[in-house]
Design an enzyme around this catalytic site. Structure first.
Site, PDB file in Angstrom:
ATOM      1  N   TYR A 440       0.811  -1.220   0.000  1.00 46.02           N
ATOM      2  CA  TYR A 440       0.000   0.000   0.000  1.00 46.02           C
ATOM      3  C   TYR A 440       0.846   1.273   0.000  1.00 46.02           C
ATOM      4  O   TYR A 440       2.051   1.226   0.140  1.00 46.02           O
ATOM      5  CB  TYR A 440      -1.039   0.012   1.105  1.00 46.02           C
ATOM      6  CG  TYR A 440      -0.660  -0.132   2.545  1.00 46.02           C
ATOM      7  CD1 TYR A 440       0.621   0.062   3.028  1.00 46.02           C
ATOM      8  CD2 TYR A 440      -1.657  -0.464   3.474  1.00 46.02           C
ATOM      9  CE1 TYR A 440       0.904  -0.064   4.367  1.00 46.02           C
ATOM     10  CE2 TYR A 440      -1.377  -0.596   4.824  1.00 46.02           C
ATOM     11  CZ  TYR A 440      -0.096  -0.401   5.269  1.00 46.02           C
ATOM     12  OH  TYR A 440       0.177  -0.524   6.595  1.00 46.02           O
ATOM     13  N   GLU A 441       0.150   2.388  -0.227  1.00 47.49           N
ATOM     14  CA  GLU A 441       0.779   3.701  -0.440  1.00 47.49           C
ATOM     15  C   GLU A 441       1.731   3.681  -1.634  1.00 47.49           C
ATOM     16  O   GLU A 441       2.758   4.363  -1.644  1.00 47.49           O
ATOM     17  CB  GLU A 441       1.528   4.161   0.819  1.00 47.49           C
ATOM     18  CG  GLU A 441       0.675   4.232   2.066  1.00 47.49           C
ATOM     19  CD  GLU A 441      -0.555   5.103   1.904  1.00 47.49           C
ATOM     20  OE1 GLU A 441      -0.552   5.980   1.027  1.00 47.49           O
ATOM     21  OE2 GLU A 441      -1.520   4.893   2.655  1.00 47.49           O
ATOM     22  N   GLY A 442       1.371   2.944  -2.661  1.00 45.81           N
ATOM     23  CA  GLY A 442       2.218   2.803  -3.836  1.00 45.81           C
ATOM     24  C   GLY A 442       3.104   1.590  -3.673  1.00 45.81           C
ATOM     25  O   GLY A 442       3.969   1.550  -2.799  1.00 45.81           O
TER      26      GLY A 442
END
Length: 593
Positions: A440-442
Site C-alpha cells: 500500500y501507499e504505492g
C-alpha cells in the site's frame, strides 16, 4: 514472545551523537524553543512506556478478534477504543502539528522515533493516528484558513480522525481514470458521489468524526490526472459553531478480510452526494494529496522498521533461552543438556542480519527526517536542497525499509524454527502484518519506478548528485582517520560504482523505453544498500572512539563490520542485474509465460 522494550538508547545515540539533532533544531527558529533536549528526552521515554504498556498488550488480541462490520457500523477490537483515548489524551496526535491550530510543532526527527515505537508495538493501531497525521499535513499545507481553523484542532486532539480516499475498484496506480464526481453547489460546497476501496480507518468507533480527503473530478475536468481535485468530506457535518450536525452522505459498504493488520479497518466507502469542500486549487488535487502520500510513505517504511525491531527482540530472547545441540567450538554451557542456539553461526547470521538492517534503517529514517525538518523549517538554498533530498530518498525509505522489513521478520520467525510458525509466539503475525507495507501507499515496484524514472533519469541525475555529494563529503572528512579506513574505503568504492550504474541507466534510457522499468527495483535496492553503508559508517565514526568504555559502542562497531563484510557485497549482484538491460525481460512473448 518477549515483552517489547523501546530501543531508546539507540534512538538517543542517533539523535544526539550521530546527527547532532539539538544543534540543527537550535538554528531553526521554529524548533529552537519547542525541541529542547529535556522535552525531547521525556517524549521518547513516555512513548516507550505507552508502546510497551498500552499498545503492545492488545496487539495479538486485536489480530485474533479483528474488526467487525454490521450494517455500516465498524467495531474495532476490544481495548482499541481505550488505547486510542489514552493516546489522544496524551497529546500524541498533536506532536508534529502546527502550533497555530493546537499542535506541538515538534521536529520530524523526533517524530520518526515515536512512529517506530508505535509501529513496533502494534501496526494495526498505528495506522489510525498515522492516517490522521497525514490528513492534517495536507489540510495545513493546502486548505483554506477557514477549513484549517474548523478541522485541525479537533484532529490534533484525536476527537476527529482522518482518512484518505484515492483508490477505486478500477483505478489503483492510474488515478487519472477515477470516476468519483464532484458537483458544484450554490453554497460553495461540492456534492461528492462515488466509491472508494482500501480505505484505512474509513469507518471506526474510535473518534467522534472522521474527516475524509477524497480525490474526485468535476464534470468538465480535463481528462487524466490533470483533472483531479481534492475535497474534504466529513463523516458528520460540522456546524458554523464547530459542533457536530447531521450525518453526511458517507457510508461504509463493507470491510476487507485480510492476511494481516486485522485490527485496522480497511473499508469500502460509498459517497452519495456527500457535502465536501475543496482543498487547494481545482484540478490540482493530486499534488495536494501527494503532500499526504509522501508523509505516509515514510510512515509505511517505518512500519517495516518497527516490525523488524519487534521480531528481532523476540528472536534474540528465544535464541538465548532455547537449548539445542552443542556449540561447534565446544560446550558453551556444560552444566546444561545443550547450548543456547545463539552460539550457532547460522543463528548468529540471522540475528546479526536483523540487527544490521534495523540499525541502518533507523539511522536512514532519521537522516530523511532531518531533511524533512530542513525542508519545512529552513530557508533559501538550504530549503531547496533539502526538498531535493526528500524527493530522492522518500521512495527508497518506503520500499527498502519494507522489503527488508519482511526479510527481517521472516528471519526472526526462522530463528524460532517450528515455534515461529505457531500463533502463540507472535512471529507469524509480524510476518503477516508487515507484508502489506510493500503494497500500500504505492507498491514497491511503483516506488522503484518513481526513483529511477522521475527522480533520477528525468533530471539527468541531479537529485542523485545531491545524495552522492553528501556521501562524498563524509568520505572526504574521514579520509585522514586511519581507524575508519575499513569503512571509508569500501564506502568510496560503492559510491563510485553507484555513480557509474546511475550514469549507465540514464544513458540507456535515451534509446530504450524499457530501460527505466527494467533497472528500477534492483537500482532502488542498490542505492538502499549504499545508503545503509553510509549510515553504518557514520555510526562507526562515533562509536569507534568510545568502544573501549562502553559495550553499546562496541556493539555498533561490530555490527557495522558485519554489514560491510556480509551484506554490502550484495551490491555486486544488483549492479550486474541493472546493467543487464531490458532485452531478456521483454523478448519473451506474452503468450509464453
Amino acid at each position: 514472545m518477549a515483552d517489547y522494550e523501546a530501543p531508546l538508547r539507540e534512538m538517543r545515540f542517533l539523535l544526539n551523537e550521530v546527527f547532532d539533532a539539538p544543534a540543527l533544531w537550535a538554528r531553526l527558529p521554529a524548533l529552537a524553543e519547542a525541541a529542547d533536549p529535556d522535552t525531547v528526552d521525556a517524549i521518547l521515554e513516555e512513548m516507550g512506556k505507552l508502546a510497551a504498556n498500552t499498545l503492545e498488550p492488545i496487539n495479538r488480541s486485536g489480530d485474533e478478534e479483528g474488526c467487525s462490520w454490521n450494517e455500516g457500523v465498524v467495531t474495532t477490537p476490544q481495548g482499541f477504543a481505550e488505547a486510542y483515548r489514552t493516546y489522544s489524551e496524551g497529546g500524541w496526535g498533536a506532536l508534529l502539528g502546527n502550533p497555530q491550530y493546537g499542535g506541538m510543532g515538534m521536529p520530524k526527527m523526533l517524530g520518526v522515533q515515536v512512529e517506530e515505537m508505535v509501529c513496533a508495538a502494534n501496526i494495526s493501531f498505528a495506522l489510525y493516528p498515522v492516517l490522521t497525521n497525514g490528513a492534517c499535513l495536507a489540510i495545513d499545507a493546502h486548505a483554506s484558513e477557514a477549513l484549517k481553523e474548523r478541522y485541525l484542532p479537533q484532529m490534533y486532539s484525536g476527537e476527529w480522525a482522518g482518512a484518505m480516499n484515492l483508490t477505486e475498484p478500477h483505478a489503483g496506480t492510474d488515478l487519472g481514470i477515477i470516476r468519483t464526481r464532484a458537483e458544484p453547489q450554490d453554497d460553495g460546497s461540492y456534492a461528492i458521489t462515488g466509491t472508494k476501496i482500501f480505505i484505512t480507518g474509513g469507518e471506526q468507533d474510535l473518534s467522534e468524526n472522521i474527516i475524509h480527503l477524497v480525490l474526485a473530478k468535476l464534470p468538465d475536468a480535463p481528462a487524466g490526472p490533470r483533472g483531479i481535485s481534492l475535497f474534504l468530506v466529513p463523516k458528520i457535518q460540522v456546524n458554523e459553531d464547530g459542533s457536530l450536525g447531521e450525518r453526511n452522505g458517507v457510508h461504509c459498504g463493507s470491510i476487507e478480510h485480510k492476511m494481516g493488520i486485522k485490527a485496522s479497518a480497511t473499508c469500502v466507502m460509498n459517497f452519495d452526494g456527500a457535502k465536501g469542500w475543496l482543498v487547494g486549487e481545482l484540478n490540482k488535487g493530486l499534488a495536494a494529496m501527494f503532500t499526504m502520500m509522501n508523509y505516509e510513505r515514510l510512515g509505511v517504511g517505518i512500519q517495516g522498521l518497527g516490525a523488524s525491531e519487534r521480531s528481532y527482540q523476540s528472536a534474540v530472547d528465544y535464541a538465548r533461552e532455547r537449548l539445542q545441540s552443542r556449540s561447534p567450538g565446544g560446550a558453551a554451557a556444560p552444566e546444561k543438556s545443550a547450548d543456547p542456539i545463539i552460539v550457532h553461526p547460522d543463528v548468529r547470521r540471522m540475528l546479526l542480519t536483523q540487527k544490521a538492517f534495523i540499525g541502518a534503517g533507523r539511522a536512514l529514517s532519521t537522516y530523511v527526517a532531518q531533511w524533512l525538518d530542513i525542508a519545512k523549517f529552513g530557508e533559501g538554498d538550504e530549503q531547496v536542497h533539502a526538498e531535493g533530498m526528500v524527493a530522492l530518498l522518500t521512495p527508497v525509505a518506503k520500499a527498502f525499509f519494507t522489503d527488508k522489513g519482511l526479510d527481517c521478520t521472516v528471519l526472526g520467525q526462522q530463528v524460532f524454527g517450528g515455534h515461529g510458525y505457531i500463533r502463540e509466539w507472535g512471529q507469524e503475525q509480524l510476518v503477516r502484518d508487515v507484508r502489506i507495507a510493500q503494497i500500500y501507499e504505492g507498491t514497491n515496484g511503483i516506488q522503484a519506478l518513481d526513483l529511477m524514472g522521475r527522480k533520477t533519469v528525468a533530471n539527468g541525475g541531479a537529485l542523485f548528485q545531491l545524495f552522492a555529494d553528501d556521501v562524498q563529503a563524509f568520505i572526504d572528512q574521514q579520509s585522514g582517520n586511519a581507524a575508519m579506513a575499513e569503512f571509508i574505503q569500501p564506502l568510496a568504492a560503492e559510491l563510485e560504482n553507484l555513480r557509474e550504474v546511475t550514469a549507465a541507466v540514464i544513458d540507456a534510457a535515451k534509446n530504450d523505453p524499457h530501460a527505466v522499468g527494467a533497472a528500477s527495483v534492483e537500482y532502488l535496492h542498490l542505492i538502499g544498500y549504499v545508503g545503509y553503508a553510509f549510515m553504518w559508517a557514520r555510526m562507526a565514526a562515533v562509536a569507534l572512539e568510545k568502544q573501549d568504555a562502553d559495550a553499546f559502542y562496541r556493539s555498533q562497531v561490530q555490527t557495522a563490520r558485519f554489514f560491510f563484510a556480509r551484506l554490502l557485497p550484495q551490491t555486486a549482484a544488483l549492479s550486474k542485474s541493472v546493467l543487464a538491460g531490458s532485452d531478456t525481460l521483454m523478448q519473451l512473448d506474452a503468450g509464453l509465460f
